[in-house]
Design a protein around this motif. Structure first.
Motif, PDB file in Angstrom:
ATOM      1  N   ASN A 271       7.962  -4.945  10.926  1.00  0.00           N
ATOM      2  CA  ASN A 271       7.024  -4.616   9.905  1.00  0.00           C
ATOM      3  C   ASN A 271       5.905  -3.976  10.232  1.00  0.00           C
ATOM      4  OD1 ASN A 271       8.762  -5.972   8.299  1.00  0.00           O
ATOM      5  ND2 ASN A 271       7.182  -7.380   7.580  1.00  0.00           N
ATOM      6  N   ASP A 272       5.154  -4.060  11.361  1.00  0.00           N
ATOM      7  CA  ASP A 272       4.165  -3.364  12.053  1.00  0.00           C
ATOM      8  C   ASP A 272       4.330  -1.955  12.283  1.00  0.00           C
ATOM      9  OD1 ASP A 272       2.440  -5.603  12.194  1.00  0.00           O
ATOM     10  OD2 ASP A 272       2.898  -6.080  14.359  1.00  0.00           O
ATOM     11  N   ASN A 275       4.800  -0.118   8.655  1.00  0.00           N
ATOM     12  CA  ASN A 275       3.644   0.216   8.269  1.00  0.00           C
ATOM     13  C   ASN A 275       2.978   1.119   8.781  1.00  0.00           C
ATOM     14  OD1 ASN A 275       4.373  -2.031   6.358  1.00  0.00           O
ATOM     15  ND2 ASN A 275       2.944  -3.398   7.305  1.00  0.00           N
ATOM     16  N   GLU A 276       2.908   1.253  10.232  1.00  0.00           N
ATOM     17  CA  GLU A 276       1.872   2.376  10.828  1.00  0.00           C
ATOM     18  C   GLU A 276       2.720   3.699  10.470  1.00  0.00           C
ATOM     19  OE1 GLU A 276       1.311   1.987  14.990  1.00  0.00           O
ATOM     20  OE2 GLU A 276       0.367  -0.036  14.638  1.00  0.00           O
ATOM     21  N   ALA A 340      -1.335   1.514   1.994  1.00  0.00           N
ATOM     22  CA  ALA A 340      -1.325  -0.125   2.071  1.00  0.00           C
ATOM     23  C   ALA A 340      -0.554  -0.579   0.936  1.00  0.00           C
ATOM     24  CB  ALA A 340      -2.891  -0.407   1.841  1.00  0.00           C
ATOM     25  N   PHE A 343       2.857  -1.177   1.957  1.00  0.00           N
ATOM     26  CA  PHE A 343       3.206  -1.859   3.363  1.00  0.00           C
ATOM     27  C   PHE A 343       4.073  -3.086   2.960  1.00  0.00           C
ATOM     28  CE2 PHE A 343      -0.994  -1.117   5.742  1.00  0.00           C
ATOM     29  CZ  PHE A 343      -0.544   0.229   5.905  1.00  0.00           C
ATOM     30  N   ARG A 344       4.711  -3.118   3.831  1.00  0.00           N
ATOM     31  CA  ARG A 344       5.822  -4.432   4.021  1.00  0.00           C
ATOM     32  C   ARG A 344       5.008  -5.749   4.876  1.00  0.00           C
ATOM     33  NH1 ARG A 344      11.931  -3.936   5.717  1.00  0.00           N
ATOM     34  NH2 ARG A 344      11.152  -3.969   7.982  1.00  0.00           N
TER      35      ARG A 344
END
Length: 345
Positions: A271-272, A275-276, A340, A343-344
């Protein structure tokens, strides 16, 4: 500090797993306080620790008041081939408000002197949204940079950092705080004026003449691995991030006395990383590639993102170009919020 930096290079020599480095960015703090001899000392140490066959871009951040002719001529004898000059404004009232040490005259002199000594790849930092900066003043700032033939312009809305003199003055009512509506309007002016004069808006805060985009910073936005050296420096290897302790004293203590890398590290989850990618890709003109998301994070993830972005496409804040999602001019005003929302968690 120089000794500690060189020691950290030795401790970190395997971080990039033998990859050849092709860009170096010397920034944060005031690296233009270093003499040309001290810079050469750092480059010698870098070349001993890291393979660097043909470095494409070596940038030094500099304050205008540090750039006199003698220093610039000495700097030309180092590998530095690009300067990022912290102009912030060509208007004295703005510089006083931001507590800058240089004057507008010094900024003009520094740019011209750098060009006269052979530095043709200059990036200028400009700040908008300062109280008292009218739209006319802001346009004049931009046109001054354009007339000085700046190859690259990085421009940011004024932000007030905690525990600074400016934050204290705002809290005491001595000076005004930045106005969000003013900043948004001046960001729109920034985009329109620079586009009109041939600058490529390739990242939310960055504009360049053709072929002059910042190679080093672009590698951040495209997810390349990088190594940061020095206090507060960040590094990324594709799977984890690490950041060094802040403060010169603690940094030098840990490096020189304890002979250890003074950092904390976090492993990035799937997920990080997703999202990045969303955050960085949507900031650029290259956009968010749904094919890449499918290959890296799965087809369901790509389909879900496409579904969530439908409203932004309908609202004219985003366009879909084949399998790439790109923010429009109005979308760029809301870039962080849009990312944002995708984002997951």
């Amino acid at each position: 500090m120089l000794e500690a930096l060189q020691q950290e290079m030795t401790l970190q020599k395997d971080y990039l797993k033998g990859a050849t480095i092709d860009t170096i960015y010397i920034g944060g703090g005031t690296p233009s306080l270093l003499s040309s001899e001290e810079l050469l000392q750092l480059f010698d140490a870098l070349y001993l620790c890291f393979p660097a066959q043909e470095l494409k871009e070596i940038t030094l951040e500099a304050n205008p008041d540090d750039l006199n002719l003698a220093y610039l001529r000495a700097l030309r004898q180092t590998p530095v081939n690009r300067l990022s000059i912290g102009v912030q404004s060509f208007r004295e009232a703005d510089l006083r408000y931001m507590h800058r040490a240089h004057t507008a005259t010094q900024a003009d002199y520094a740019i011209k002197a750098a060009q006269d000594t052979g530095f043709d790849n200059l990036s200028l930092d400009l700040i908008y949204g300062t109280p008292g900066l009218s739209d006319t003043h802001w346009i004049n700032n931009l046109k001054t940079a354009i007339n000085l033939k700046a190859a690259h312009i990085s421009s940011y809305a004024l932000t007030v950092e905690p525990r600074t003199a400016l934050a204290h003055q705002i809290a005491k009512g001595i000076t005004k705080a930045p106005d969000n509506e003013q900043s948004a309007g001046q960001f729109e002016i920034l985009m329109a004026v620079l586009e009109e004069h041939g600058y490529d808006h390739y990242e939310i805060s960055n504009f360049s003449l053709p072929g002059k985009h910042a190679l080093h910073n672009t590698s951040y936005w495209q997810g390349a691995s990088y190594l940061g050296l020095g206090p507060s420096a960040h590094s990324y290897d594709g799977n984890s991030r690490q950041w060094n302790v802040a403060g010169n004293g603690p940094y030098m203590q840990r490096i020189l006395k304890d002979r250890e890398i003074p950092c904390e590290r976090e492993m990035l989850s799937v997920n990080d990383r997703l999202n990045e990618y969303l955050m960085t890709s949507l900031r650029t003109k290259w956009g968010c590639d749904l094919n890449y998301i499918t290959q890296t994070f799965g087809e369901d993830t790509a389909k879900n993102i496409l579904k969530m972005t439908h409203i932004y496409v309908e609202n004219g804040q985003m366009r879909q170009d084949n399998q790439v999602l790109i923010l429009t001019t109005s979308g760029k005003l809301l870039a962080d919020g849009i990312a944002a929302a995708l984002f997951r968690v």
